[in-house]
Design a protein around this motif. Structure first.
Motif, PDB file in Angstrom:
ATOM      1  N   ASP A 292       1.138  70.336 -22.833  1.00 49.68           N
ATOM      2  CA  ASP A 292       1.803  69.059 -22.592  1.00 49.68           C
ATOM      3  C   ASP A 292       1.116  68.031 -23.490  1.00 49.68           C
ATOM      4  OD1 ASP A 292       2.439  66.442 -21.416  1.00 49.68           O
ATOM      5  OD2 ASP A 292       3.217  67.551 -19.716  1.00 49.68           O
TER       6      ASP A 292
ATOM      7  N   LEU B  17       0.482  65.153 -23.032  1.00 52.17           N
ATOM      8  CA  LEU B  17      -0.400  64.306 -22.229  1.00 52.17           C
ATOM      9  C   LEU B  17      -1.855  64.637 -22.468  1.00 52.17           C
ATOM     10  CD1 LEU B  17      -1.210  62.461 -19.821  1.00 52.17           C
ATOM     11  CD2 LEU B  17      -0.550  64.325 -18.287  1.00 52.17           C
TER      12      LEU B  17
ATOM     13  N   GLY C  80      -0.926  57.631 -26.684  1.00 48.63           N
ATOM     14  CA  GLY C  80       0.172  57.877 -25.756  1.00 48.63           C
ATOM     15  C   GLY C  80       1.520  57.587 -26.380  1.00 48.63           C
TER      16      GLY C  80
ATOM     17  N   SER D 161       4.131  60.620 -27.009  1.00 47.94           N
ATOM     18  CA  SER D 161       5.431  60.583 -26.315  1.00 47.94           C
ATOM     19  C   SER D 161       6.588  60.468 -27.305  1.00 47.94           C
ATOM     20  CB  SER D 161       5.470  59.426 -25.313  1.00 47.94           C
ATOM     21  OG  SER D 161       5.324  58.172 -25.955  1.00 47.94           O
ATOM     22  N   SER D 162       6.380  59.736 -28.393  1.00 48.16           N
ATOM     23  CA  SER D 162       7.437  59.579 -29.398  1.00 48.16           C
ATOM     24  C   SER D 162       7.805  60.908 -30.050  1.00 48.16           C
ATOM     25  CB  SER D 162       6.994  58.587 -30.484  1.00 48.16           C
ATOM     26  OG  SER D 162       6.849  57.297 -29.961  1.00 48.16           O
TER      27      SER D 162
ATOM     28  N   ALA E 208       7.507  63.805 -28.498  1.00 49.73           N
ATOM     29  CA  ALA E 208       7.693  64.788 -27.422  1.00 49.73           C
ATOM     30  C   ALA E 208       9.148  65.241 -27.301  1.00 49.73           C
ATOM     31  CB  ALA E 208       7.187  64.218 -26.100  1.00 49.73           C
TER      32      ALA E 208
ATOM     33  N   ARG F 229      11.315  59.705 -23.388  1.00 45.63           N
ATOM     34  CA  ARG F 229       9.980  59.686 -23.978  1.00 45.63           C
ATOM     35  C   ARG F 229       9.256  58.380 -23.710  1.00 45.63           C
ATOM     36  NH1 ARG F 229      11.107  59.930 -29.506  1.00 45.63           N
ATOM     37  NH2 ARG F 229      13.278  59.517 -28.979  1.00 45.63           N
TER      38      ARG F 229
ATOM     39  N   LEU G  30       8.119  58.413 -20.162  1.00 45.78           N
ATOM     40  CA  LEU G  30       6.980  59.325 -20.074  1.00 45.78           C
ATOM     41  C   LEU G  30       5.705  58.586 -20.470  1.00 45.78           C
ATOM     42  CD1 LEU G  30       6.241  62.311 -19.524  1.00 45.78           C
ATOM     43  CD2 LEU G  30       6.550  62.721 -21.977  1.00 45.78           C
ATOM     44  N   PHE G  31       5.787  57.846 -21.561  1.00 44.71           N
ATOM     45  CA  PHE G  31       4.672  57.011 -22.013  1.00 44.71           C
ATOM     46  C   PHE G  31       4.251  56.029 -20.917  1.00 44.71           C
ATOM     47  CE2 PHE G  31       3.741  52.849 -24.228  1.00 44.71           C
ATOM     48  CZ  PHE G  31       2.427  53.160 -24.586  1.00 44.71           C
TER      49      PHE G  31
ATOM     50  N   TRP H 110       2.301  57.774 -18.108  1.00 42.12           N
ATOM     51  CA  TRP H 110       0.928  58.060 -18.502  1.00 42.12           C
ATOM     52  C   TRP H 110       0.036  56.817 -18.426  1.00 42.12           C
ATOM     53  CZ3 TRP H 110       2.335  60.818 -23.751  1.00 42.12           C
ATOM     54  CH2 TRP H 110       2.913  62.067 -23.464  1.00 42.12           C
TER      55      TRP H 110
ATOM     56  N   ASP I 249      -2.469  61.771 -14.585  1.00 41.41           N
ATOM     57  CA  ASP I 249      -2.138  60.595 -15.387  1.00 41.41           C
ATOM     58  C   ASP I 249      -3.361  59.680 -15.514  1.00 41.41           C
ATOM     59  OD1 ASP I 249       0.547  61.297 -15.813  1.00 41.41           O
ATOM     60  OD2 ASP I 249       1.134  60.485 -13.862  1.00 41.41           O
TER      61      ASP I 249
ATOM     62  N   PRO J 203      11.174  59.868 -16.077  1.00 42.26           N
ATOM     63  CA  PRO J 203      11.488  60.324 -17.440  1.00 42.26           C
ATOM     64  C   PRO J 203      12.519  61.459 -17.349  1.00 42.26           C
ATOM     65  CG  PRO J 203       9.102  60.262 -17.039  1.00 42.26           C
ATOM     66  CD  PRO J 203       9.778  60.162 -15.710  1.00 42.26           C
TER      67      PRO J 203
END
Length: 263
Positions: A24, A26, A42, A46-47, A49, A166, A169-170, A173, A181, A196
């Protein structure tokens, strides 16, 4: 509903642990104690992901290796031309070196103007907001305004109505803090977060009866979030990591989740 909450709480206790994070993106955030570095990591992680998880980890690792031990210092001390040269030849599915360069110059602009990504995000928060959607629009528009070139989908256009998986998701986190997290953006309450939404969470949301919609857009994301909010008003995204293990890990089949939930 209480029965569902008991089941989800049990799954959370079992799977919301560091040993279930890999693979992941993360996991990259754990390597950075300074919040100024972690928020940049992060955003990048995430960008990127999307696509096969092995390729995601490879691409994120490549970018971070080139930025050195402190992504914040790298961006602040590098001229745009140096950033461009550093990532020459970069490619991650639909994103190329021009998109990455544009996105990184956008981040550099935010750091120069506000000092951190967090301080920029906070500027867009309205006390009347029930979710992070409003401040996310402000945040991404500011980044886009500072981009040199076209960042493509690396900087999400929130106003277009997509689920913005995404970006949410960011936010998870950076805002939530538990065994998985890492958090750090402590002035934003977890109650404002939105699930997300990807294919796996969409399927789970329908399975739990939180939505009947077939389109995985922001309306569906809000419906599923509302369902989780009934279970956890202060933390509707609490179960996101746990439930998405069934879509990410090879040893956790999403088709078995309904049996585990007895639904």
């Amino acid at each position: 509903m209480n029965n569902i909450k008991d089941i989800l709480d049990n799954l959370y206790c079992i799977y919301n642990k560091i040993e279930y994070v890999h693979p992941d993106p993360l996991e990259f955030l754990y390597n950075y104690n300074d919040i100024r570095d972690r928020e940049i990591v992060g955003f990048i992680a995430s960008s990127l992901a999307y696509g096969r998880v092995a390729q995601i980890l490879k691409s994120v690792s490549l970018v971070l290796d080139k930025m050195g031990p402190s992504p914040y210092i790298f961006l602040m001390n590098s001229k745009p031309s140096a950033i461009k040269n550093t990532f020459k030849g970069f490619k991650h599915r639909f994103a190329d070196e021009k998109n990455l360069y544009a996105a990184l110059t956008g981040l550099r602009f935010i750091l120069t103007e506000y000092g951190s990504l967090y301080d920029c995000f906070i500027k867009g928060v309205d006390e009347k907001d029930e979710t992070v959607l409003g401040c996310m629009k402000y945040f991404t528009k500011k980044i886009s305004s500072g981009c040199t070139g076209n960042p493509g989908h690396l900087v999400t256009a929130v106003e277009k109505g997509s689920a913005c998986k995404r970006l949410h998701l960011f936010m998870r986190w950076m805002v939530r803090k538990d065994d998985v997290d890492p958090g750090g953006w402590d002035k934003i309450p977890p109650s404002m977060l939105i699930v997300p939404l990807d294919v796996h969470m969409h399927k789970i949301g329908r399975m739990l009866g939180f939505t009947n919609r077939k389109q995985a857009d922001i309306v569906t994301a809000l419906e599923i979030t509302k369902g989780f909010r009934k279970l956890m008003p202060d933390d509707p995204v609490k179960y996101d990591f746990t439930l998405t293990r069934f879509g990410i890990r090879d040893d956790m089949d999403i088709d078995n989740l309904s049996q585990m939930c007895k639904l």
